[in-house]
Structures are given as C-alpha cells and as structure tokens.
Design a protein around this motif. Structure first.
Motif: not given
Length: 335
Positions: A251-256
């Motif tokens: 949940p801490a990362f999206r799309d790099g």
C-alpha cells in the motif's frame, strides 16, 4: 544498553532479542517468473559485515528464505554465522522452485495436489541446511501466501515429523490470511507466523490471534519497504530496477512512486515517532514493540549503517501508552 525486553517465539520457549533482521535484500537480484523480485545495490562483503554488526549489537534472530537471491541469502547468512551458530536463531522458508545457477525462482514447489508433499519439503529443507551450513533450523516457514489450506495441512504433517526428528525446532506460515492461520496453527509444535505489519498497515485481527493463541508474530515490512524511514518524498520516482517500482501489492507504492496517502500519514505522526531522540525508523520499530508483546519486527538491511540504526531502537524501548494513543488519535483509528 538494551531497554527492550526479549521475546519468546510463541509456544516454543525459544528466546530471541526484540529485533530480528530480514535477509531478503542481501540476496541481491533474482527473478520470480518474468519479474524482478530482488534488490539492487547489494555488496556481499558489506552484507556479511552488517550481519556481524547485528550480532555484536545484540541481534540474534535472522529471517531468510530459499528464494531470496535463489539461495544466495542463505549462503551469505550461513557464511557469516558459521562460527556462532549456537548463538543465533535462524528462520528460513520453503515453497518455491529455486534455480540457483540462473538466480531464478519459478513457481511453487507444491503445486500438484496429487503428489505427496513430503519429498518436496524434505528436499528443500536439506538444500537450505546445506546452504546455511547447519544441521537444523530453528524456524521453518511455509512461504506460499495463497496456498490452499488443504494443501498446507498436508505440508503441516511433514513439518510435524521434522520437529520430532530434530531437523527443525518449530514451524509456521508466512501469510496474512487469518482463516489459513486458524486452520494451520493448532499444534503446540507450531510457534510462529510471519505477517506484514507496521504503524500504517497490517492485519490487526491476525495479530490479536497471535496473542490469543500464544504465537510469535514475525513482522515483515515493519518499515514499509523503507518508506517509514522518511527518506522519500512526493517527488521520488524509483528506478526501473528498484523492486519498489513494481511493488503494486504494497500500500505504500503505486506506479513506481510512494503514495501520497502514506507520505501524508507519516508526516502527521513524525513528531511522536521521533520524540526523545529516535529516528523515524526507530520510532516505527518502537511502535510495534508497544503494539504487541508477540511482535518481533524483522526489518531488512543492505549495510552496516542500516543495521546500526535499527538496532539502536532497542536502547529507547517501546513507545509509551500515551504516545500510542496520540498516534491513534492523529490517524483517527481505535484499537
């Protein structure tokens, strides 16, 4: 000086320090199927120095897996602790097909429901023991998060035998599925689980089950794959070869990039976590110790500096009850 009490691995009586070290990153680069699953920027000599630093700072618990670096993490850990084996507690994991030569992991080692799991598990254990240079494991964990419960129970029967034979001291499952843990963790020989948890995420119901059933909770991701150290900003973009660029499951990362939600929440509790001279990482670890007596965070590391900072959290001890309540208030959540 250590102001943080030691922990017991659940029903086993095995005592460990309050902090373990997760050995995923030191495995270096490897592939899982068609994608990258390992970490870049790793130096083997520095990894061994870091393990020695951890030992010197009072850390005696190390968590690795056959698939970390396709066996490389186990080999490094074994090399680093071979003269101090009796002073360390080693956890490793099984469940994937490992190709050491090509640094590749390809699918599950227990996929065929018509085949008996015992030969697979015993073979994988012997390979892990050889890489680690030991004749027993303290903790052996099923590593397949989504394995069918019926298949996991077949594996459990084998693990029970391995405890009786003295090849392992206890076992568990690395998964966040509470239904799986309720079905799997009923034997007194099963002492631990491994779950994802941090000040900003995690399955509280599963942690409560550990407390109710007297299971040690090995906490993976206690620093949110590095985000909870405070070194990232909204402008951060991870390189193509950085595992966090592809960690859509976290949940801490999206799309790099790090998510705005996590960055905002971390900033809002920064003052509480760093009170008394702690770094953000140390505050995040201290939160977990205060959250549950069963929690044993196992942050990853690549170098001596990271080990020293994380081990330094033990000098401060757990957060105070008032600090825990303040964080809950800021984040708008109850227990």
């Amino acid at each position: 000086m250590n102001n943080t009490p030691n922990r017991i691995l659940g029903r086993t009586g095995i005592e460990v320090g309050p902090l373990g070290m997760g050995c995923w990153a030191i495995g270096g680069t490897w592939t899982l199927g068609e994608g990258q699953a390992g970490w870049t920027g790793v130096d083997d000599a520095e990894s061994i120095r870091a393990i020695h630093a951890a030992l010197d700072l009072g850390v005696n618990f190390f968590d690795t897996a056959a698939n970390y670096g396709a066996g490389h993490s186990e080999r490094l850990l074994g090399q680093a602790v071979r003269r101090r084996r009796e002073k360390v507690v080693i956890a490793s994991k099984f469940g994937y097909r490992v190709d050491e030569e090509n640094r590749a992991v390809t699918g599950y080692a227990l996929p065929e429901e018509e085949s008996a799991p015992a030969p697979h598990i015993r073979r994988d254990l012997e390979r892990s023991l050889a890489r680690l240079g030991t004749d027993y494991l303290d903790v052996y964990l099923l590593h397949v998060w989504g394995l069918k419960i019926e298949r996991a129970l077949e594996a459990r029967d084998v693990l029970e035998q391995l405890v009786q034979e003295g090849k392992i001291r206890t076992y568990g499952w690395s998964t966040d599925r509470i239904d799986a843990i309720r079905a799997f963790s009923t034997s007194p020989r099963c002492g631990v689980i491994e779950q994802q948890f941090s000040v900003l995420d995690g399955n509280a119901e599963l942690l409560a089950l550990c407390e109710e059933w007297n299971l040690g909770s090995m906490i993976r991701g206690p620093l949110g794959m590095g985000l909870l150290t405070g070194k990232f900003s909204p402008a951060t973009t991870f390189a193509e070869d950085d595992v966090r660029r592809h960690a859509q499951w976290h949940p801490a990362f999206r799309d790099g990039k790090p998510t705005a939600d996590w960055l905002h929440k971390l900033d809002s509790i920064r003052g509480v976590l760093t009170a008394g001279g702690r770094t953000l990482a140390q505050g995040a670890l201290a939160w977990l110790w205060a959250r549950s007596p069963k929690a044993i965070p196992i942050p990853g590391f690549k170098n001596v500096k990271q080990v020293e900072e994380n081990a330094g959290a033990m000098r401060f001890g757990p957060l105070e009850k008032s600090e825990m309540e303040e964080i809950d208030g800021i984040l708008g959540r109850g227990r």
